[in-house]
Design an enzyme around this catalytic site. Structure first.
Site, PDB file in Angstrom:
ATOM      1  N   GLU A 116       4.383  -0.410  -6.020  1.00 18.01           N
ATOM      2  CA  GLU A 116       5.718  -0.302  -6.372  1.00 18.01           C
ATOM      3  C   GLU A 116       6.151  -0.431  -7.928  1.00 18.01           C
ATOM      4  O   GLU A 116       7.007  -0.209  -8.418  1.00 18.01           O
ATOM      5  CB  GLU A 116       6.293  -1.521  -5.813  1.00 18.01           C
ATOM      6  CG  GLU A 116       6.695  -1.718  -4.257  1.00 18.01           C
ATOM      7  CD  GLU A 116       7.812  -0.723  -3.857  1.00 18.01           C
ATOM      8  OE1 GLU A 116       8.715  -0.420  -4.475  1.00 18.01           O
ATOM      9  OE2 GLU A 116       7.397  -0.005  -2.845  1.00 18.01           O
TER      10      GLU A 116
ATOM     11  N   LYS B 233       6.439  -7.440 -10.483  1.00 20.74           N
ATOM     12  CA  LYS B 233       4.893  -7.117 -10.313  1.00 20.74           C
ATOM     13  C   LYS B 233       4.431  -6.607 -11.700  1.00 20.74           C
ATOM     14  O   LYS B 233       3.407  -6.656 -11.939  1.00 20.74           O
ATOM     15  CB  LYS B 233       4.663  -6.312  -9.329  1.00 20.74           C
ATOM     16  CG  LYS B 233       4.807  -6.780  -7.875  1.00 20.74           C
ATOM     17  CD  LYS B 233       3.712  -8.123  -7.691  1.00 20.74           C
ATOM     18  CE  LYS B 233       3.831  -8.652  -6.177  1.00 20.74           C
ATOM     19  NZ  LYS B 233       2.880  -9.503  -6.127  1.00 20.74           N
TER      20      LYS B 233
ATOM     21  N   HIS C   7       0.006  -1.905   2.715  1.00 20.63           N
ATOM     22  CA  HIS C   7      -1.113  -1.994   3.789  1.00 20.63           C
ATOM     23  C   HIS C   7      -0.427  -2.766   4.943  1.00 20.63           C
ATOM     24  O   HIS C   7       0.352  -3.806   4.429  1.00 20.63           O
ATOM     25  CB  HIS C   7      -2.368  -2.711   3.054  1.00 20.63           C
ATOM     26  CG  HIS C   7      -1.985  -3.667   2.117  1.00 20.63           C
ATOM     27  ND1 HIS C   7      -1.712  -3.617   0.779  1.00 20.63           N
ATOM     28  CD2 HIS C   7      -2.152  -5.145   2.288  1.00 20.63           C
ATOM     29  CE1 HIS C   7      -1.672  -4.769   0.288  1.00 20.63           C
ATOM     30  NE2 HIS C   7      -1.991  -5.618   1.141  1.00 20.63           N
TER      31      HIS C   7
ATOM     32  N   SER D 142       1.034  -4.238  -7.415  1.00 18.13           N
ATOM     33  CA  SER D 142       1.741  -3.283  -6.193  1.00 18.13           C
ATOM     34  C   SER D 142       1.799  -1.915  -6.711  1.00 18.13           C
ATOM     35  O   SER D 142       2.163  -1.787  -7.881  1.00 18.13           O
ATOM     36  CB  SER D 142       2.759  -3.930  -6.068  1.00 18.13           C
ATOM     37  OG  SER D 142       3.542  -3.274  -4.975  1.00 18.13           O
TER      38      SER D 142
ATOM     39  N   TYR E 187      11.723  -6.643  -7.488  1.00 16.94           N
ATOM     40  CA  TYR E 187      10.434  -6.796  -6.951  1.00 16.94           C
ATOM     41  C   TYR E 187       9.312  -5.958  -7.962  1.00 16.94           C
ATOM     42  O   TYR E 187       8.519  -6.600  -8.663  1.00 16.94           O
ATOM     43  CB  TYR E 187      10.238  -6.435  -5.706  1.00 16.94           C
ATOM     44  CG  TYR E 187       8.811  -6.464  -5.105  1.00 16.94           C
ATOM     45  CD1 TYR E 187       8.228  -7.740  -4.703  1.00 16.94           C
ATOM     46  CD2 TYR E 187       7.777  -5.296  -5.016  1.00 16.94           C
ATOM     47  CE1 TYR E 187       6.749  -7.573  -4.232  1.00 16.94           C
ATOM     48  CE2 TYR E 187       6.755  -5.399  -4.636  1.00 16.94           C
ATOM     49  CZ  TYR E 187       5.988  -6.600  -3.993  1.00 16.94           C
ATOM     50  OH  TYR E 187       4.916  -6.609  -3.725  1.00 16.94           O
TER      51      TYR E 187
ATOM     52  N   ASP F 288      -1.840 -10.855   4.003  1.00 16.17           N
ATOM     53  CA  ASP F 288      -2.994 -10.553   3.424  1.00 16.17           C
ATOM     54  C   ASP F 288      -3.793 -12.017   3.397  1.00 16.17           C
ATOM     55  O   ASP F 288      -5.094 -12.066   3.478  1.00 16.17           O
ATOM     56  CB  ASP F 288      -2.698 -10.084   2.024  1.00 16.17           C
ATOM     57  CG  ASP F 288      -2.313  -8.857   1.868  1.00 16.17           C
ATOM     58  OD1 ASP F 288      -2.061  -8.362   3.146  1.00 16.17           O
ATOM     59  OD2 ASP F 288      -2.209  -8.070   0.920  1.00 16.17           O
TER      60      ASP F 288
ATOM     61  N   GLY G 203      -0.284 -17.960  -0.670  1.00 19.06           N
ATOM     62  CA  GLY G 203       0.310 -17.095   0.200  1.00 19.06           C
ATOM     63  C   GLY G 203      -0.745 -17.106   1.461  1.00 19.06           C
ATOM     64  O   GLY G 203      -0.753 -15.928   1.972  1.00 19.06           O
TER      65      GLY G 203
ATOM     66  N   SER H 291       8.105 -10.895  -1.425  1.00 21.37           N
ATOM     67  CA  SER H 291       7.184  -9.528  -1.249  1.00 21.37           C
ATOM     68  C   SER H 291       8.077  -8.529  -0.783  1.00 21.37           C
ATOM     69  O   SER H 291       7.503  -7.478  -0.564  1.00 21.37           O
ATOM     70  CB  SER H 291       6.037  -9.695  -0.645  1.00 21.37           C
ATOM     71  OG  SER H 291       6.236  -9.885   0.720  1.00 21.37           O
TER      72      SER H 291
ATOM     73  N   THR I 218      -0.235 -18.315   4.344  1.00 22.06           N
ATOM     74  CA  THR I 218       0.565 -17.932   5.724  1.00 22.06           C
ATOM     75  C   THR I 218       0.950 -16.543   5.606  1.00 22.06           C
ATOM     76  O   THR I 218       1.601 -16.094   6.671  1.00 22.06           O
ATOM     77  CB  THR I 218       1.903 -18.795   5.655  1.00 22.06           C
ATOM     78  OG1 THR I 218       2.580 -18.616   4.466  1.00 22.06           O
ATOM     79  CG2 THR I 218       1.390 -20.018   5.728  1.00 22.06           C
ATOM     80  N   GLY I 219       0.606 -15.699   4.618  1.00 21.87           N
ATOM     81  CA  GLY I 219       1.206 -14.309   4.851  1.00 21.87           C
ATOM     82  C   GLY I 219       0.040 -13.347   5.329  1.00 21.87           C
ATOM     83  O   GLY I 219      -1.000 -13.760   5.763  1.00 21.87           O
TER      84      GLY I 219
END
Ligand code: NDP
Ligand code: GDP
Length: 294
Positions: A125, A151, A177, A123, A147, A13, A8, A82, A10-11
């Site tokens: 979530e 998780k 965040h 997460s 999602y 975080d 990840g 995500s 390229t995301g």
């Protein structure tokens, strides 16, 4: 020199974590999936200093090959589908990447080198329709989206590999965040982007869904430091990371429009298209364990 693999990369975080690890003299390997156009906007400024390699959480062989070639000492598994609304329209894909993808990486670690330290991006979530206020590490889960369900799987499979194989697998239960690098479809960037457009006369309204849900919003640049700290502990564990404060989407709008002397009520239109089949109404963290131990 320690070597870290970030999935990840390229995301949001991934880019902040890469900056942090470079400042600590890590060799940083970033895993990106192949696409027909390159999407390195968030890491363009780092390309001279990190090594971007191709791999996909769908593809077990690619994960094992990356571990074998680059021999990381730490793996940060940040890759996921995500975005919560997309998890209803692409429920099976979300399970494949966000849930089973975790097992694929853990299996690669089990087969290649069990001493690799593993961070799983869990997460808030997972708390969903919350069973306790505020939420901490032992609060039971009640996820409210595909999602969130995926998780929960990723969280428990990490604990299971910790207990079954003695792998250092840590689960960071991070509350929302945000940052200027947050994807534009998430509510904070959607609002701040619209505020700027409206102020500049480029847009006249902002269509949103539920304004009453409440989130515990922090800054992504701070939270990647918590990820790193978790992997520097003696033992793998689970940690809640959040601010301990909660605000509604409405309050966020009031503030963001107010910042440029506008009243959100003049521009925000509630649009049922953005309501969710099941909502997470209230998230607020109790991050005392992280504060004490990290
Ligand atoms: P982003 O959506 O910004 O980044 C997700 C990353 O995963 C992107 O680099 C994306 O690549 C990559 N990815 C998606 N599918 C695959 C795949 N099949 N194989 C390899 N890579 C893939 O998320 P954030 O940076 O905001 O979040 C990082 C992690 O933390 C995620 O797991 C997220 O679920 C979790 N998290 C985030 C929170 C937040 O508030 N931001 C809160 C709690 C947990 P591409 O660019 O090609 O799409
Ligand atoms: P999430 O907490 O990971 O789902 O992060 P989001 O930023 O996508 O959503 C945060 C909250 O904002 C949720 O309760 C959404 O229902 C609410 N929200 C209200 N309107 C919108 C909108 O137009 N887009 C998004 N993404 N969220 C919205």
């Amino acid at each position: 020199m320690p070597t870290a693999l970030i999935t990840g990369i390229t995301g949001q975080d991934g880019s902040y974590l890469a900056e942090l690890l470079l400042s600590k003299d890590y060799q940083v390997i970033g895993m990106a999936r192949r696409s027909s156009t390159v999407n390195y906007e968030r890491i363009n400024h780092l390309l001279d200093d990190i090594n971007v390699v191709q791999g996909d959480l769908h593809d077990q062989g690619s994960l094992l090959a990356i571990l074998e070639e680059h021999k990381p000492t730490e793996v940060y598994n940040l890759a996921a589908q995500s975005f919560v609304p997309a998890s209803w329209s692409q429920a099976v894909l979300t399970a494949e990447v966000t849930a089973l993808g975790v097992t694929r990486m853990l299996e690669a670690i089990r087969l290649f080198d069990r001493s690799i330290k593993f961070y799983q991006a869990s997460s808030s979530e997972m708390f969903g329709k919350v069973l306790e206020v505020p939420q901490k590490e032992d609060t039971p889960f009640y996820p409210r989206s595909p999602y969130g369900v995926a998780k929960v799987y990723g969280h428990w499979i990490s604990i299971n590999y910790r207990e079954s194989y003695d792998i250092f697998a840590t689960s960071g239960i991070l509350f929302n965040h945000e940052s200027p690098r947050r994807g534009l479809e998430f509510v904070t960037r959607k609002i701040t982007d619209a505020v700027a457009r409206i102020k500049l006369g480029l847009a006249s309204e902002l269509r949103l869904g539920n304004l009453d849900s409440r989130r515990d919003w922090g800054f992504a640049g701070d939270y990647v430091e918590a990820m790193w700290l978790m992997l520097q502990q003696e033992k793998a564990d689970n940690y809640v990371i959040g601010t301990g404060e909660t605000y509604s989407v409405r309050e966020f709008c009031e503030n963001a429009f107010g910042f440029v002397d506008l009243d959100y009520k003049d521009y925000v239109v509630q649009d049922p298209r953005f309501y969710r089949p099941a909502e997470v109404d209230l998230l607020i963290s109790d991050p005392s364990k992280a504060r004490e131990e990290l």
